[in-house]
Design a protein around this motif. Structure first.
Motif, PDB file in Angstrom:
ATOM      1  N   GLY A 252     128.223  -2.367 -26.438  1.00 38.87           N
ATOM      2  CA  GLY A 252     127.961  -3.285 -25.328  1.00 38.87           C
ATOM      3  C   GLY A 252     126.511  -3.683 -25.186  1.00 38.87           C
ATOM      4  N   GLY A 253     125.656  -3.197 -26.083  1.00 36.39           N
ATOM      5  CA  GLY A 253     124.261  -3.627 -26.089  1.00 36.39           C
ATOM      6  C   GLY A 253     123.289  -2.729 -25.352  1.00 36.39           C
ATOM      7  N   THR A 254     123.743  -1.583 -24.865  1.00 40.71           N
ATOM      8  CA  THR A 254     122.830  -0.657 -24.188  1.00 40.71           C
ATOM      9  C   THR A 254     122.044   0.131 -25.228  1.00 40.71           C
ATOM     10  OG1 THR A 254     124.287  -0.442 -22.273  1.00 40.71           O
ATOM     11  CG2 THR A 254     122.665   1.298 -22.596  1.00 40.71           C
ATOM     12  N   SER A 255     120.739   0.179 -25.054  1.00 43.45           N
ATOM     13  CA  SER A 255     119.876   0.861 -26.015  1.00 43.45           C
ATOM     14  C   SER A 255     119.969   2.370 -25.842  1.00 43.45           C
ATOM     15  CB  SER A 255     118.428   0.414 -25.817  1.00 43.45           C
ATOM     16  OG  SER A 255     117.554   1.171 -26.632  1.00 43.45           O
ATOM     17  N   LEU A 256     120.090   3.080 -26.941  1.00 42.59           N
ATOM     18  CA  LEU A 256     120.162   4.542 -26.897  1.00 42.59           C
ATOM     19  C   LEU A 256     118.849   5.165 -26.437  1.00 42.59           C
ATOM     20  CD1 LEU A 256     122.210   5.287 -30.147  1.00 42.59           C
ATOM     21  CD2 LEU A 256     122.900   5.843 -27.813  1.00 42.59           C
ATOM     22  N   SER A 257     117.778   4.403 -26.507  1.00 38.80           N
ATOM     23  CA  SER A 257     116.483   4.919 -26.047  1.00 38.80           C
ATOM     24  C   SER A 257     116.288   4.714 -24.557  1.00 38.80           C
ATOM     25  CB  SER A 257     115.346   4.242 -26.817  1.00 38.80           C
ATOM     26  OG  SER A 257     115.401   2.836 -26.667  1.00 38.80           O
ATOM     27  N   GLY A 258     117.241   4.010 -23.918  1.00 38.91           N
ATOM     28  CA  GLY A 258     117.230   3.839 -22.471  1.00 38.91           C
ATOM     29  C   GLY A 258     116.513   2.588 -21.990  1.00 38.91           C
ATOM     30  N   GLY A 259     116.734   2.272 -20.709  1.00 40.01           N
ATOM     31  CA  GLY A 259     116.016   1.181 -20.078  1.00 40.01           C
ATOM     32  C   GLY A 259     116.561  -0.211 -20.286  1.00 40.01           C
ATOM     33  N   GLU A 260     117.563  -0.359 -21.116  1.00 40.12           N
ATOM     34  CA  GLU A 260     118.095  -1.687 -21.422  1.00 40.12           C
ATOM     35  C   GLU A 260     119.604  -1.623 -21.622  1.00 40.12           C
ATOM     36  OE1 GLU A 260     117.747  -5.009 -25.003  1.00 40.12           O
ATOM     37  OE2 GLU A 260     116.152  -3.526 -24.738  1.00 40.12           O
ATOM     38  N   GLY A 261     120.332  -2.484 -20.919  1.00 40.45           N
ATOM     39  CA  GLY A 261     121.784  -2.512 -21.048  1.00 40.45           C
ATOM     40  C   GLY A 261     122.442  -2.892 -19.735  1.00 40.45           C
ATOM     41  N   SER A 262     123.761  -2.967 -19.754  1.00 45.09           N
ATOM     42  CA  SER A 262     124.491  -3.342 -18.539  1.00 45.09           C
ATOM     43  C   SER A 262     125.890  -2.766 -18.566  1.00 45.09           C
ATOM     44  CB  SER A 262     124.575  -4.872 -18.415  1.00 45.09           C
ATOM     45  OG  SER A 262     125.447  -5.398 -19.397  1.00 45.09           O
ATOM     46  N   VAL A 263     126.473  -2.630 -17.382  1.00 45.36           N
ATOM     47  CA  VAL A 263     127.831  -2.111 -17.279  1.00 45.36           C
ATOM     48  C   VAL A 263     128.845  -3.142 -17.772  1.00 45.36           C
ATOM     49  CG1 VAL A 263     128.204  -2.867 -14.890  1.00 45.36           C
ATOM     50  CG2 VAL A 263     129.404  -0.872 -15.739  1.00 45.36           C
ATOM     51  N   ILE A 264     128.543  -4.438 -17.616  1.00 39.30           N
ATOM     52  CA  ILE A 264     129.435  -5.481 -18.117  1.00 39.30           C
ATOM     53  C   ILE A 264     129.493  -5.422 -19.638  1.00 39.30           C
ATOM     54  CG2 ILE A 264     129.895  -7.957 -18.223  1.00 39.30           C
ATOM     55  CD1 ILE A 264     130.228  -6.707 -15.436  1.00 39.30           C
ATOM     56  N   GLY A 265     128.339  -5.233 -20.262  1.00 40.27           N
ATOM     57  CA  GLY A 265     128.293  -5.087 -21.716  1.00 40.27           C
ATOM     58  C   GLY A 265     129.076  -3.877 -22.176  1.00 40.27           C
ATOM     59  N   THR A 266     128.998  -2.803 -21.395  1.00 36.74           N
ATOM     60  CA  THR A 266     129.738  -1.579 -21.725  1.00 36.74           C
ATOM     61  C   THR A 266     131.239  -1.820 -21.728  1.00 36.74           C
ATOM     62  OG1 THR A 266     128.012  -0.102 -20.886  1.00 36.74           O
ATOM     63  CG2 THR A 266     130.257   0.762 -20.923  1.00 36.74           C
ATOM     64  N   ILE A 267     131.734  -2.580 -20.750  1.00 40.10           N
ATOM     65  CA  ILE A 267     133.163  -2.896 -20.698  1.00 40.10           C
ATOM     66  C   ILE A 267     133.561  -3.752 -21.890  1.00 40.10           C
ATOM     67  CG2 ILE A 267     134.959  -4.064 -19.367  1.00 40.10           C
ATOM     68  CD1 ILE A 267     133.976  -1.355 -18.270  1.00 40.10           C
ATOM     69  N   ILE A 268     132.689  -4.676 -22.275  1.00 36.17           N
ATOM     70  CA  ILE A 268     132.961  -5.489 -23.470  1.00 36.17           C
ATOM     71  C   ILE A 268     133.025  -4.586 -24.696  1.00 36.17           C
ATOM     72  CG2 ILE A 268     132.030  -7.283 -25.001  1.00 36.17           C
ATOM     73  CD1 ILE A 268     130.856  -8.632 -22.497  1.00 36.17           C
ATOM     74  N   GLY A 269     132.124  -3.605 -24.763  1.00 31.48           N
ATOM     75  CA  GLY A 269     132.134  -2.650 -25.871  1.00 31.48           C
ATOM     76  C   GLY A 269     133.420  -1.846 -25.905  1.00 31.48           C
ATOM     77  N   ALA A 270     133.889  -1.422 -24.725  1.00 34.24           N
ATOM     78  CA  ALA A 270     135.161  -0.685 -24.642  1.00 34.24           C
ATOM     79  C   ALA A 270     136.319  -1.568 -25.092  1.00 34.24           C
ATOM     80  CB  ALA A 270     135.392  -0.183 -23.224  1.00 34.24           C
ATOM     81  N   MET A 271     136.251  -2.851 -24.734  1.00 32.69           N
ATOM     82  CA  MET A 271     137.293  -3.793 -25.144  1.00 32.69           C
ATOM     83  C   MET A 271     137.294  -3.992 -26.659  1.00 32.69           C
ATOM     84  SD  MET A 271     139.243  -4.775 -22.730  1.00 32.69           S
ATOM     85  CE  MET A 271     140.033  -6.065 -23.691  1.00 32.69           C
ATOM     86  N   ILE A 272     136.114  -4.022 -27.260  1.00 34.84           N
ATOM     87  CA  ILE A 272     136.027  -4.163 -28.720  1.00 34.84           C
ATOM     88  C   ILE A 272     136.746  -3.008 -29.398  1.00 34.84           C
ATOM     89  CG2 ILE A 272     134.451  -4.083 -30.700  1.00 34.84           C
ATOM     90  CD1 ILE A 272     132.435  -5.657 -29.001  1.00 34.84           C
ATOM     91  N   ILE A 273     136.482  -1.792 -28.921  1.00 34.05           N
ATOM     92  CA  ILE A 273     137.139  -0.610 -29.506  1.00 34.05           C
ATOM     93  C   ILE A 273     138.645  -0.670 -29.278  1.00 34.05           C
ATOM     94  CG2 ILE A 273     137.362   1.905 -29.344  1.00 34.05           C
ATOM     95  CD1 ILE A 273     134.405   2.007 -28.638  1.00 34.05           C
ATOM     96  N   GLY A 274     139.049  -1.040 -28.053  1.00 36.88           N
ATOM     97  CA  GLY A 274     140.479  -1.114 -27.730  1.00 36.88           C
ATOM     98  C   GLY A 274     141.199  -2.176 -28.536  1.00 36.88           C
ATOM     99  N   VAL A 275     140.596  -3.355 -28.654  1.00 35.08           N
ATOM    100  CA  VAL A 275     141.199  -4.449 -29.423  1.00 35.08           C
ATOM    101  C   VAL A 275     141.273  -4.077 -30.896  1.00 35.08           C
ATOM    102  CG1 VAL A 275     140.802  -6.810 -30.256  1.00 35.08           C
ATOM    103  CG2 VAL A 275     140.576  -6.290 -27.821  1.00 35.08           C
ATOM    104  N   LEU A 276     140.216  -3.450 -31.396  1.00 28.86           N
ATOM    105  CA  LEU A 276     140.193  -3.027 -32.799  1.00 28.86           C
ATOM    106  C   LEU A 276     141.295  -2.012 -33.076  1.00 28.86           C
ATOM    107  CD1 LEU A 276     138.625  -3.254 -35.486  1.00 28.86           C
ATOM    108  CD2 LEU A 276     137.191  -1.363 -34.716  1.00 28.86           C
ATOM    109  N   ASN A 277     141.422  -1.014 -32.213  1.00 24.48           N
ATOM    110  CA  ASN A 277     142.479  -0.002 -32.374  1.00 24.48           C
ATOM    111  C   ASN A 277     143.864  -0.637 -32.318  1.00 24.48           C
ATOM    112  OD1 ASN A 277     140.721   2.156 -32.612  1.00 24.48           O
ATOM    113  ND2 ASN A 277     140.751   2.636 -30.431  1.00 24.48           N
ATOM    114  N   ASN A 278     144.062  -1.520 -31.335  1.00 25.85           N
ATOM    115  CA  ASN A 278     145.360  -2.174 -31.166  1.00 25.85           C
ATOM    116  C   ASN A 278     145.694  -3.059 -32.361  1.00 25.85           C
ATOM    117  OD1 ASN A 278     146.835  -4.870 -29.880  1.00 25.85           O
ATOM    118  ND2 ASN A 278     147.641  -2.951 -29.091  1.00 25.85           N
TER     119      ASN A 278
END
Length: 309
Positions: A252-278
């Motif tokens: 979802g675009g959140t940086s592992l080093s912190g300080g950058e990212g969003s919860v909306i991006g996180t949901i998109i990231g979860a959707m990518i994994i879910g769509v890929l699995n499905n």
């Protein structure tokens, strides 16, 4: 002009990636875009998405929480025990959320006050709470739960599965906290530069401890949903969920080093994994190959994140 377009593409790379993935899968298998399957994807994604929202808070501060899968397991087992003892469903939910938050607080204190690396702390508590779950359940599932409780994971409201409605509420709450409150600004500040945040008067220890409380509570909420959905609490529940949650946050675009990212991006990231699995399931791809594909997708996301720095 070219630089602006490239910047725009990088900004919305997760959403663009999700759209492309949906288009490709829908071309390969027409069953993907049916209403039943789309609702199924959202329902399947809900558990990982809820955990990922809490994980997003932690990663935004530059931390990590590997214990969410074990937290899901032990809170799910406690929820099942309470339900079987005829405890009111609402009371059960509140009690389990508090327990999850306390587990998160334990992690947070060790990280913030104990000055121990989050990876080490949560790796240890992941093992501890998985062991506690096995001891608590004696290694066997707890089943025979009431319909009042199982409706949480299986019920619908106006044709929409309740877990989907639940994740929408969680996302709205998380978005509000991160974008409209002082605490949310402090979370980004601590992740951006903890020393500067401390010098500016921010209680960085408190901010860091609270993100683990939030993460513990979302893991407990996912434990309730999983237990309710399958109608039993398994001591193995949540195994590997921490990796999917971290992957969703990174995708979802959140940086592992912190300080950058969003919860909306996180949901998109979860959707990518879910769509890929499905999609891979619809194409009858072996689960073994699915793990390989998922791993490479995560690597690609990290590479893109580094390139954008």
């Amino acid at each position: 002009m070219e630089k602006d377009i490239k910047s725009l593409l990088f900004k919305y790379k997760s959403l663009i990636g999700l759209i492309i993935l949906c288009v490709v899968i829908s071309i390969i298998t027409p069953r993907f875009l049916t209403v039943t399957n789309v609702l199924n994807v959202f329902t399947q994604v809900s558990v990982n998405a809820i955990i990922a929202v809490g994980m997003c808070f932690v990663i935004l501060t530059g931390g990590i929480d590997l214990s969410v899968g074990s937290t899901l397991a032990i809170t799910g087992a406690i929820a099942a025990t309470l339900v079987k003892s005829n405890t009111n469903t609402f009371v059960t939910i509140i009690a389990v959320l508090i327990i999850g938050a306390l587990i998160g607080l334990f992690n947070g204190i060790l990280v913030s006050k104990g000055k121990i690396q989050a990876f080490i702390v949560t790796l240890a508590t992941m093992t501890v709470f998985r062991g506690v779950t096995y001891v608590y359940t004696k290694g066997t599932p707890i089943s025979g739960l009431s319909s009042d409780f199982t409706v949480i994971g299986n019920g619908k409201l106006a044709g929409i599965p309740l877990p989907v409605i639940l994740i929408l509420l969680v996302v709205l709450a998380a978005w509000y906290v991160l974008n409209q409150t002082r605490y949310g600004r402090y979370v980004y500040a601590v992740g951006g530069n903890e020393d500067s945040a401390r010098l500016s008067g921010i209680n960085t220890d408190k901010i860091k401890a609270l993100v683990y409380v939030i993460c513990g509570a979302t893991a407990a909420l996912s434990g309730i949903v999983v237990t309710s959905r399958i109608g039993s609490a398994s001591p193995n529940a949540g195994s590997g969920f921490e990796l999917d949650a971290i992957a969703a946050v990174v995708l979802g675009g959140t940086s592992l080093s912190g300080g950058e990212g969003s919860v909306i991006g996180t949901i998109i990231g979860a959707m990518i994994i879910g769509v890929l699995n499905n999609g891979l399931n619809l194409m009858n791809v072996s689960p073994f190959y699915q793990l390989i594909v998922k791993g490479f997708v995560i690597i690609l996301a990290v590479i893109l994140d580094k390139k954008n720095k």
